[in-house]
Write a protein that holds these residues in place. Structure first.
Motif, PDB file in Angstrom:
ATOM      1  N   TRP A  23       0.834  -1.202   0.000  1.00  0.00           N
ATOM      2  CA  TRP A  23       0.000   0.000   0.000  1.00  0.00           C
ATOM      3  C   TRP A  23       0.866   1.250   0.000  1.00  0.00           C
ATOM      4  CZ3 TRP A  23      -1.214   4.518   2.366  1.00  0.00           C
ATOM      5  CH2 TRP A  23      -2.457   5.072   2.036  1.00  0.00           C
ATOM      6  N   PRO A  24       0.538   2.280  -0.753  1.00  0.00           N
ATOM      7  CA  PRO A  24      -0.646   2.428  -1.568  1.00  0.00           C
ATOM      8  C   PRO A  24      -0.517   1.694  -2.906  1.00  0.00           C
ATOM      9  CG  PRO A  24       0.625   4.467  -1.627  1.00  0.00           C
ATOM     10  CD  PRO A  24       1.319   3.533  -0.681  1.00  0.00           C
ATOM     11  N   ALA A  28      -5.513   2.299  -4.937  1.00  0.00           N
ATOM     12  CA  ALA A  28      -5.507   3.290  -3.855  1.00  0.00           C
ATOM     13  C   ALA A  28      -4.923   4.611  -4.357  1.00  0.00           C
ATOM     14  CB  ALA A  28      -4.714   2.785  -2.653  1.00  0.00           C
TER      15      ALA A  28
END
Length: 78
Positions: A23-24, A28
């Motif tokens: 992540w990201p 996202a």
């Protein structure tokens, strides 16, 4: 019709709860760029805060420059 599931980080691994990528993840990033479309400074502040939290959770697993690339470099204006 499938419902959208936000791509958020699972702590302390900092992997996406939906797709499992670091992540990201790409979804996202796209969502964050859309959400902060009019406030790039706010996006960078948010990502800097997330990077700080991730650095604490991932101590010794990633060099600081790798975290900066992962969290910040992609979001800077071109």
């Amino acid at each position: 019709m499938p419902r959208y599931r936000p791509h958020i980080a699972a702590r302390p691994s900092w992997r996406c709860r939906v797709c499992g990528a670091a992540w990201p993840c790409s979804p996202a990033r796209l969502a964050l760029l859309g959400e902060y479309r009019e406030n790039r400074t706010g996006l960078l502040i948010y990502l800097g805060t997330m990077m700080y939290d991730a650095a604490g959770d991932l101590t010794g697993q990633h060099p600081p420059e790798a975290l900066a690339d992962r969290f910040l470099t992609w979001a800077r204006p071109r």
